[in-house]
Design a protein around this motif. Structure first.
Motif, PDB file in Angstrom:
ATOM      1  N   VAL A   1       0.877  -1.347  -0.121  1.00 44.45           N
ATOM      2  CA  VAL A   1       0.131   0.316   0.146  1.00 44.45           C
ATOM      3  C   VAL A   1       1.258   1.557  -0.011  1.00 44.45           C
ATOM      4  O   VAL A   1       1.629   1.146   1.250  1.00 44.45           O
ATOM      5  CB  VAL A   1      -1.128   0.115   1.548  1.00 44.45           C
TER       6      VAL A   1
ATOM      7  N   GLN B   1      -7.092   7.087   5.678  1.00 40.99           N
ATOM      8  CA  GLN B   1      -7.121   5.837   4.365  1.00 40.99           C
ATOM      9  C   GLN B   1      -6.874   4.844   4.312  1.00 40.99           C
ATOM     10  O   GLN B   1      -7.442   4.446   3.792  1.00 40.99           O
ATOM     11  CB  GLN B   1      -7.552   7.157   3.351  1.00 40.99           C
TER      12      GLN B   1
ATOM     13  N   CYS C   1      -8.494   0.967   5.122  1.00 41.33           N
ATOM     14  CA  CYS C   1      -7.807  -0.119   3.621  1.00 41.33           C
ATOM     15  C   CYS C   1      -7.527  -0.784   4.513  1.00 41.33           C
ATOM     16  O   CYS C   1      -7.771  -2.425   4.036  1.00 41.33           O
ATOM     17  CB  CYS C   1      -6.690   0.522   2.789  1.00 41.33           C
TER      18      CYS C   1
END
Ligand SMILES: Nc1ncnc2c1ncn2[C@@H]1O[C@H](COP(=O)(O)OP(=O)(O)O)[C@@H](O)[C@H]1O
Ligand SMILES: Nc1ccn([C@@H]2O[C@H](COP(=O)(O)OP(=O)(O)O)[C@@H](O)[C@H]2O)c(=O)n1
Length: 232
Positions: free
Chosen positions: A207, A216, A220
């Motif tokens: 990521v 965010q 995730c």
């Protein structure tokens, strides 16, 4: 390692989060663990704690033999509540002292010594095994070496500029360029050591957090954990 697999099968979840400095490992791991009711372990704090003990006790950190000889001496204890993680060395709270510039600049030399890694890795595995509901463990070699059978492995990245800006935001008055150079130097040392270097596991989800807010990234990872749990 077999018993770790057994505990995961019984309904616990083990999450490994690795990556270089300033990618958001600690903030993300703490929040994810708190949200999902899991324990949390900051393995960097353990390497910092053993480094702090060596500095305090005058161990010659240019001599890997001296570091290895001392590696078994300090008793390091990590508290794994994500709302209030703790770290002590021989009963002393070292949460503050392990974050000094001196410790930060010396930790890579100490963490590269195989006897140090063996000791700390054993400690990490026993903590993961004891976590009743599961645990989020963050570091550099969790997915590759410490917990290769983790249910979910995440590898966080971000540009050096974003990471330096985040770090200098924390260290009041720190120069962004100097912070960036220090981060790059530490990443290079951690990635190039022979024993258990900083590396992405083949089965880790990468990521890139450069353009993401912390919220965010947390969302995730929570989604990835929930998907894993649902698939079990
Ligand atoms: N996605 C993000 N966007 C902006 N700031 C972030 C993000 N992730 C983390 N931060 C901030 O960056 C700093 C370093 O994060 P931290 O979680 O300590 O990183 P690491 O554990 O990887 O070194 C903290 O001040 C944190 O609040
Ligand atoms: N699993 C781990 C975690 C940290 N470390 C070492 O510990 C140092 C400090 O880790 P940290 O996570 O506290 O560093 P920051 O990203 O918070 O700056 C790293 O630079 C590595 O040298 C390691 O070798 N293996």
């Amino acid at each position: 390692m077999e018993s770790l697999e057994n505990s995961a099968a019984a309904g616990t979840v083990i999450v490994a989060i690795d990556g270089p400095s300033g990618t958001g490992k600690s903030s993300t791991s703490k929040a994810v663990a708190a949200q999902l009711g899991l324990s949390y372990l900051d393995t960097g704090a353990q390497y910092r704690a053993i480094t702090w003990w060596m500095v305090t006790n005058g161990i010659d950190l240019t001599d890997p033999g001296a570091i290895a000889a001392a590696a078994g001496k300090p008793e390091i204890v990590s508290g794994t509540d994500p709302a209030a993680p703790t770290i002590t060395v021989d009963g002393t709270d070292v949460a503050g002292p392990i974050r000094t510039q001196e410790v930060t600049s010396k930790v890579s030399a100490v963490s590269a010594v195989p006897d140090v890694r063996t000791r700390i890795t054993e400690l990490q595995r026993s903590i993961a095994l004891a976590a009743e509901k599961g645990i989020v463990v963050e570091g550099r070699d969790i997915g590759t070496t410490v917990l290769p059978d983790a249910d979910l492995k995440i590898f966080l990245t971000a540009s050096p500029e974003a990471r330096a800006a985040r770090r200098s935001g924390e260290l009041k008055g720190a120069d962004v360029n100097a912070t960036r150079e220090a981060l790059i130097k530490r990443d290079a040392a951690d990635s190039s050591r022979k024993t258990s270097p900083l590396a992405k596991a083949g089965d880790a989800v990468e990521v890139d957090t450069t353009e993401l807010s912390l919220q965010q990234v947390i969302e995730c990872v929570v989604t990835l954990v929930e998907e894993k749990r649902a698939g079990k």
